[in-house]
Design an enzyme around this catalytic site. Structure first.
Site, short mmCIF file in Angstrom:
data_model
loop_
_atom_site.label_atom_id
_atom_site.label_comp_id
_atom_site.label_asym_id
_atom_site.label_seq_id
_atom_site.Cartn_x
_atom_site.Cartn_y
_atom_site.Cartn_z
CB CYS A 1 37.51 32.70 14.63
SG CYS A 1 38.43 31.58 13.55
CG HIS B 1 33.18 31.68 10.24
ND1 HIS B 1 31.89 31.36 10.65
CD2 HIS B 1 34.01 31.15 11.19
CE1 HIS B 1 31.96 30.70 11.78
NE2 HIS B 1 33.22 30.56 12.13
NE ARG C 1 30.38 32.37 16.24
CZ ARG C 1 30.76 31.22 15.67
NH1 ARG C 1 31.95 30.72 15.90
NH2 ARG C 1 29.93 30.58 14.84
N1 NVA Z 1 39.27 29.31 8.77
C1 NVA Z 1 38.89 28.26 9.72
C2 NVA Z 1 37.90 28.80 10.70
C3 NVA Z 1 37.46 27.80 11.73
C4 NVA Z 1 36.41 28.31 12.67
C5 NVA Z 1 38.33 27.09 8.96
O1 NVA Z 1 37.58 27.30 8.00
O2 NVA Z 1 38.65 25.95 9.31
N1 CP Z 2 35.18 29.71 15.55
C1 CP Z 2 34.40 28.68 15.22
O1 CP Z 2 33.58 28.73 14.30
O2 CP Z 2 34.56 27.57 16.01
P1 CP Z 2 33.97 26.13 15.75
O3 CP Z 2 34.65 25.56 14.53
O4 CP Z 2 34.31 25.37 17.01
O5 CP Z 2 32.49 26.21 15.53
#
Ligand code: NVA
Ligand code: CP
Length: 300
Positions: free
Chosen positions: A259, A128, A287
């Protein structure tokens, strides 16, 4: 003509490029950078849910003078099985960049291989990167870019966020301590590369990671696509909650990052995420600024 650039991982930027992206993100936040993407379009493919990523990319493109299109699996031909290859080639004829959020990281790599416009990773099961650029901006706002001295503690799952923090440590050289339960370590190849390049410690003890750390950060115990594992994960992660006593071990100036979305009472207690050390809403706002900077780096 320069070859097109993609941003699939933090390490796609050199240390100097990452520095430039962060400096520009700070200037964008202060309103010191002009819009430079007039008439440009960004296609945004979402095969997983999103609030922050969708809104920040869409608003960011508008603020830069361009435009973003939301393409979900539910109502695009990708959701009905059209290949990544064909999607990449077709979208490249219409738009100037593609952002994608999906499950398999290989799908993003394939999209990038076949697209003739820049591709941005908006989250995969592996990485990410856009989030961690925003996190670094937040760290710098609070602690300065003193990466030689900074210690970051990652508590919990060795997931896409943890892997991206490892990549950030490779580029910026801060000390990264990860406390993950056995069986939930980061990606082995990413971990190995980071351990060869930076000060990276993997422990089973959250206190060891948090002691003296300047940044304490965590994420959900079950990421998108892991909903079926939620119960088993809740058991495995029971000792890995970020609470007030863990934060007490951190540096007096330490900040807490997440996050989002968060589960209060699971990976973090409400008193921490809603407390004075938490910077999670600045982190979410960043972001927008960080991604505008990434868009300018790749598309301007
Ligand atoms: N680790 C989480 C981050 C969400 C923004 C996921 O992949 O669902
Ligand atoms: N942190 C993040 O990526 O949030 P969303 O899943 O809402 O995009």
């Amino acid at each position: 003509m320069n070859p097109k650039r993609d941003f699939l991982a933090i390490t796609d930027f050199s240390s100097d490029e990452l520095r430039r992206v962060l400096d520009r993100a700070h200037r964008l936040k202060r309103g010191e950078e002009p819009a430079r993407l007039e008439g440009r379009s960004l296609a945004m493919i979402f095969r997983k849910s999103s609030t922050r990523t969708r809104v920040s990319f869409e608003v960011g493109m508008t603020q830069l003078g361009g435009h973003a299109l939301f393409l979900s699996d539910r109502d695009s031909q990708m959701g009905r099985g059209e290949s990544v290859h064909d999607t990449a080639k077709v979208l490249s004829r219409f738009v100037d960049g593609i952002m994608i959020r999906t499950f398999a990281h290989q799908e993003v790599e394939e999209l990038a291989r076949h697209a003739t416009v820049p591709v941005i990773n908006g989250l995969t099961d592996l990485l990410h990167p856009c989030q961690v650029v925003a996190d670094l901006q937040t760290v710098e706002e609070n602690l300065g870019p003193r990466y030689d001295e900074l210690v970051v503690a990652w508590i919990g799952d060795g997931n896409n966020m943890a892997n991206s923090w490892l990549n950030a440590a490779v580029r910026l050289g801060f000390e990264l301590r990860l406390a993950c339960p056995e069986g939930y370590d980061p990606d082995p190849a990413i971990l190995e590369r980071a351990q060869a390049a930076a000060r990276v410690v993997l422990t089973r003890d959250p206190s060891e990671a948090a002691r003296g750390a300047h940044v304490v950060t965590t994420d959900v115990w079950a990421s998108m696509g892991q909903e079926d594992e939620a119960e088993a994960r809740a058991r495995a992660f029971a000792g890995f909650r970020v609470d007030g006593s863990l934060m007490e071990l951190a540096h007096p100036d330490a900040i807490f990052l997440h996050c989002l979305p968060a589960h209060r009472g699971e990976e973090v207690t409400a008193d921490v995420i809603d407390g004075p050390r938490s910077r999670v809403f600045d982190e979410a706002e960043n972001r927008l600024h960080a991604q505008k900077s990434i868009l300018l780096e790749l598309m301007a």
